[in-house]
Design a protein around this motif. Structure first.
Motif, short mmCIF file in Angstrom:
data_model
loop_
_atom_site.label_atom_id
_atom_site.label_comp_id
_atom_site.label_asym_id
_atom_site.label_seq_id
_atom_site.Cartn_x
_atom_site.Cartn_y
_atom_site.Cartn_z
N VAL A 1 32.45 -14.93 20.99
CA VAL A 1 31.31 -14.05 21.27
C VAL A 1 30.55 -14.55 22.49
O VAL A 1 30.14 -15.71 22.54
CB VAL A 1 30.34 -13.99 20.07
CG1 VAL A 1 29.30 -12.90 20.29
CG2 VAL A 1 31.09 -13.78 18.77
N ILE A 2 30.39 -13.67 23.49
CA ILE A 2 29.57 -14.00 24.65
C ILE A 2 28.11 -13.75 24.26
O ILE A 2 27.67 -12.60 24.15
CB ILE A 2 29.94 -13.15 25.87
CG1 ILE A 2 31.40 -13.38 26.27
CG2 ILE A 2 29.02 -13.45 27.06
CD1 ILE A 2 31.91 -12.43 27.34
N MET A 3 27.36 -14.81 24.05
CA MET A 3 25.96 -14.67 23.66
C MET A 3 25.01 -14.69 24.86
O MET A 3 23.96 -14.07 24.84
CB MET A 3 25.57 -15.78 22.68
CG MET A 3 26.29 -15.71 21.34
SD MET A 3 25.97 -14.18 20.44
CE MET A 3 24.23 -14.36 20.06
N GLY A 4 25.38 -15.40 25.93
CA GLY A 4 24.51 -15.47 27.09
C GLY A 4 23.13 -15.97 26.72
O GLY A 4 22.97 -16.88 25.91
N LYS A 5 22.11 -15.33 27.28
CA LYS A 5 20.73 -15.69 26.94
C LYS A 5 20.30 -14.86 25.73
O LYS A 5 20.32 -13.64 25.76
CB LYS A 5 19.79 -15.44 28.11
CG LYS A 5 18.38 -15.98 27.86
CD LYS A 5 17.53 -16.00 29.10
CE LYS A 5 16.17 -16.63 28.81
NZ LYS A 5 15.31 -16.66 30.02
N MET A 6 19.88 -15.55 24.68
CA MET A 6 19.58 -14.89 23.42
C MET A 6 18.07 -14.65 23.28
O MET A 6 17.27 -15.47 23.68
CB MET A 6 20.08 -15.75 22.25
CG MET A 6 21.55 -16.10 22.36
SD MET A 6 22.15 -17.19 21.02
CE MET A 6 21.18 -18.68 21.31
N GLU A 7 17.72 -13.51 22.67
CA GLU A 7 16.33 -13.22 22.35
C GLU A 7 16.17 -13.07 20.85
O GLU A 7 17.11 -12.66 20.15
CB GLU A 7 15.85 -11.95 23.05
CG GLU A 7 16.60 -10.68 22.65
CD GLU A 7 16.02 -9.43 23.30
OE1 GLU A 7 14.80 -9.22 23.20
OE2 GLU A 7 16.81 -8.67 23.91
N VAL A 8 14.99 -13.38 20.34
CA VAL A 8 14.72 -13.25 18.92
C VAL A 8 14.41 -11.80 18.59
O VAL A 8 13.56 -11.16 19.22
CB VAL A 8 13.54 -14.14 18.50
CG1 VAL A 8 13.19 -13.91 17.03
CG2 VAL A 8 13.88 -15.60 18.73
N ILE A 9 15.12 -11.26 17.58
CA ILE A 9 14.88 -9.90 17.11
C ILE A 9 14.19 -9.99 15.75
O ILE A 9 14.78 -10.50 14.79
CB ILE A 9 16.20 -9.11 16.96
CG1 ILE A 9 17.06 -9.26 18.23
CG2 ILE A 9 15.91 -7.65 16.67
CD1 ILE A 9 16.43 -8.73 19.49
N PRO A 10 12.95 -9.55 15.62
CA PRO A 10 12.24 -9.68 14.34
C PRO A 10 12.85 -8.81 13.26
O PRO A 10 13.46 -7.77 13.54
CB PRO A 10 10.81 -9.24 14.69
CG PRO A 10 10.97 -8.36 15.89
CD PRO A 10 12.12 -8.91 16.66
N ALA A 11 12.67 -9.22 12.02
CA ALA A 11 13.17 -8.45 10.87
C ALA A 11 12.54 -7.06 10.87
O ALA A 11 11.35 -6.90 11.13
CB ALA A 11 12.85 -9.17 9.57
N GLY A 12 13.37 -6.06 10.60
CA GLY A 12 12.88 -4.68 10.56
C GLY A 12 12.89 -3.97 11.90
O GLY A 12 12.60 -2.78 11.97
N SER A 13 13.24 -4.68 12.98
CA SER A 13 13.26 -4.08 14.31
C SER A 13 14.34 -3.00 14.40
O SER A 13 15.40 -3.11 13.79
CB SER A 13 13.53 -5.15 15.37
OG SER A 13 13.77 -4.57 16.65
N LYS A 14 14.07 -1.95 15.18
CA LYS A 14 15.05 -0.89 15.42
C LYS A 14 15.62 -0.99 16.85
O LYS A 14 16.18 -0.03 17.37
CB LYS A 14 14.40 0.49 15.23
CG LYS A 14 13.88 0.72 13.80
CD LYS A 14 14.96 0.55 12.76
CE LYS A 14 14.44 0.78 11.35
NZ LYS A 14 15.48 0.49 10.31
#
Length: 330
Positions: free
Chosen positions: A171-184
Motif C-alpha cells: 500500500v502506497i500511504m505517502g503522507k497520512m492524515e488523521v480521519i476522525p471517527a464518523g467522517s464522511k
C-alpha cells in the motif's frame, strides 16, 4: 516473525530485503497452482517465503493462531497483461508519491491486510478493486496494518470448503492524515496528503481513497486458511474491549445515537426500549445493533467510546427526545 511495536512500520523491505525473510518464489510453482485463483503462483510449503508469510499471518491472528490452519499461500506473479499493467501503475505512482514527498523512498509503502469472500478476492485479482469497504473513518478502501489483522478479519466469509481468504497487499500511504471517527470524507483534505489513518501514532486503519484504490494498492499474497467464524472473532474482539472497563447498555445506547445520527439512532432507540422492557435479551440487542450499524469496525469504535463513561440523566433525556421526534416523523 515477531510482532512489530509500531503496527504500520513493516515496509516492503521487511519482506524483500534485510534478512531475506521472503524469497523469490519463481521455482515454487506446483501442478495445482491455479486451483483457486487464476494467474497466481502457489508457494511451496518448504520455502522460506512460505514460512515468512505464514508466520506474519499467524502473528496477526494473536490468540486465535492455535485454532487457525493455513491451507495455502498464493503469490501475485503478474502473469497476465492486466496484472502487469496494475503492477506498472503501482510502481509509477510509488515514484510519483515519493517525488512529491521529497524523494528517497518517501512513498511510505506498507503492507496491509484486506479480507472478503473468495468471490470478492477473485474479482480483485482479476479486475482490481471496485468498491469501498469501510465508512467509520471516511469512505474508502480499508486495510489493516500487519499487527492488526483481526481488525479487518470480520469481513471474511467462508467458501464452500469452509476456507477463508485474505489478501496481503502493498500500500502506497505517502503522507497520512488523521480521519476522525464518523467522517464522511472521500478525498484527501488537500494535495499535501495521500492517504488516511485513524491515528498517526498507532494506526489500526489504513484508508486509501477510492480515487487511488487501483494505483496505490497492489495485492501481493493470498492466504487461504481455516479459522473460527467471523462472528466468533467479532464477539471475542468486543469482549476484549469490554474487559478494559465496564460498558453499560445505557452508555452504549447513547454513544450509538451520537455516532449513527437521527435515522439509525431512532432504530437503535427502538430496540433499546424493547430491551428495557425485557422483550429482547442482550444477545438479540447486540445482533440488532450490528445489523443497524452495518460496519463492525464502527461498532467496535462505539464500544471503545462507551467504556467507563457515566450516563448523565439530562443527556439520556435529550437523546430520547430526539429519537422520539424522529420516530414521529417516520
Amino acid at each position: 516473525m515477531e510482532e512489530q511495536d509500531d503496527p504500520v512500520s513493516m515496509t516492503v523491505e521487511d519482506f524483500e530485503g534485510g534478512e531475506a525473510i521472503l524469497e523469490d518464489s519463481s521455482g515454487s510453482e506446483t501442478d495445482d497452482q491455479l486451483a483457486h485463483f487464476a494467474g497466481l503462483l502457489k508457494i511451496g510449503e518448504e520455502t522460506r517465503e512460505y514460512d515468512g508469510v505464514k508466520n506474519t499471518f499467524l502473528t496477526g491472528m494473536k490468540g486465535h493462531a492455535k485454532d487457525t490452519q493455513v491451507v495455502a499461500i498464493y503469490k501475485n506473479s503478474a502473469s497476465t497483461s492486466p496484472m502487469k499493467a496494475r503492477f506498472a501503475a503501482f510502481k509509477a505512482f510509488e515514484q510519483v508519491v515519493s517525488q512529491k514527498n521529497g524523494g528517497q523512498g518517501n512513498a511510505n509503502v506498507k503492507y496491509g491486510w484486506y479480507s472478503g469472500s473468495k468471490e470478492d478476492i477473485s474479482q480483485i485479482i482479476s479486475h482490481g478493486f471496485a468498491l469501498c469497504n469501510g465508512q467509520s473513518h471516511g469512505l474508502g478502501v480499508y486495510l489493516s496494518p500487519t499487527s492488526f489483522l483481526l481488525d479487518g478479519l470480520e469481513y471474511s466469509r467462508a467458501d464452500e470448503n469452509d476456507m477463508r481468504h485474505i489478501l496481503l497487499c502493498k500500500v502506497i500511504m505517502g503522507k497520512m492524515e488523521v480521519i476522525p471517527a464518523g467522517s464522511k470524507q472521500r478525498y484527501p483534505r488537500s494535495g499535501e496528503f495521500d492517504s488516511g489513518v485513524d491515528n498517526l501514532e498507532a494506526p489500526r486503519r489504513l484508508v486509501v481513497w477510492t480515487t487511488f484504490m487501483n494505483s496505490h494498492i497492489l495485492p501481493d499474497y493470498i492466504i487461504s486458511f481455516k479459522a473460527p467464524s467471523s462472528t466468533t472473532l467479532l464477539i471475542n474482539r468486543i469482549n476484549e474491549i469490554r474487559n478494559l472497563g465496564f460498558v453499560s447498555v445505557s452508555a452504549l445506547h447513547l454513544t450509538m445515537v451520537k455516532f449513527l445520527g437521527p435515522a439509525r439512532g431512532a432504530l437503535i432507540s427502538r430496540i433499546y426500549e424493547d430491551f428495557a422492557k425485557r422483550k429482547v435479551n442482550v444477545v438479540q440487542l447486540f445482533h440488532a445493533a450490528r445489523r443497524i450499524t452495518g460496519d463492525d469496525q464502527l461498532l467496535i469504535e462505539i464500544f471503545k467510546s462507551s467504556t467507563n463513561k457515566p450516563v448523565r440523566r439530562e443527556l439520556r433525556r435529550t437523546c430520547a427526545a430526539q429519537a422520539a421526534a424522529e420516530l414521529r416523523r417516520r
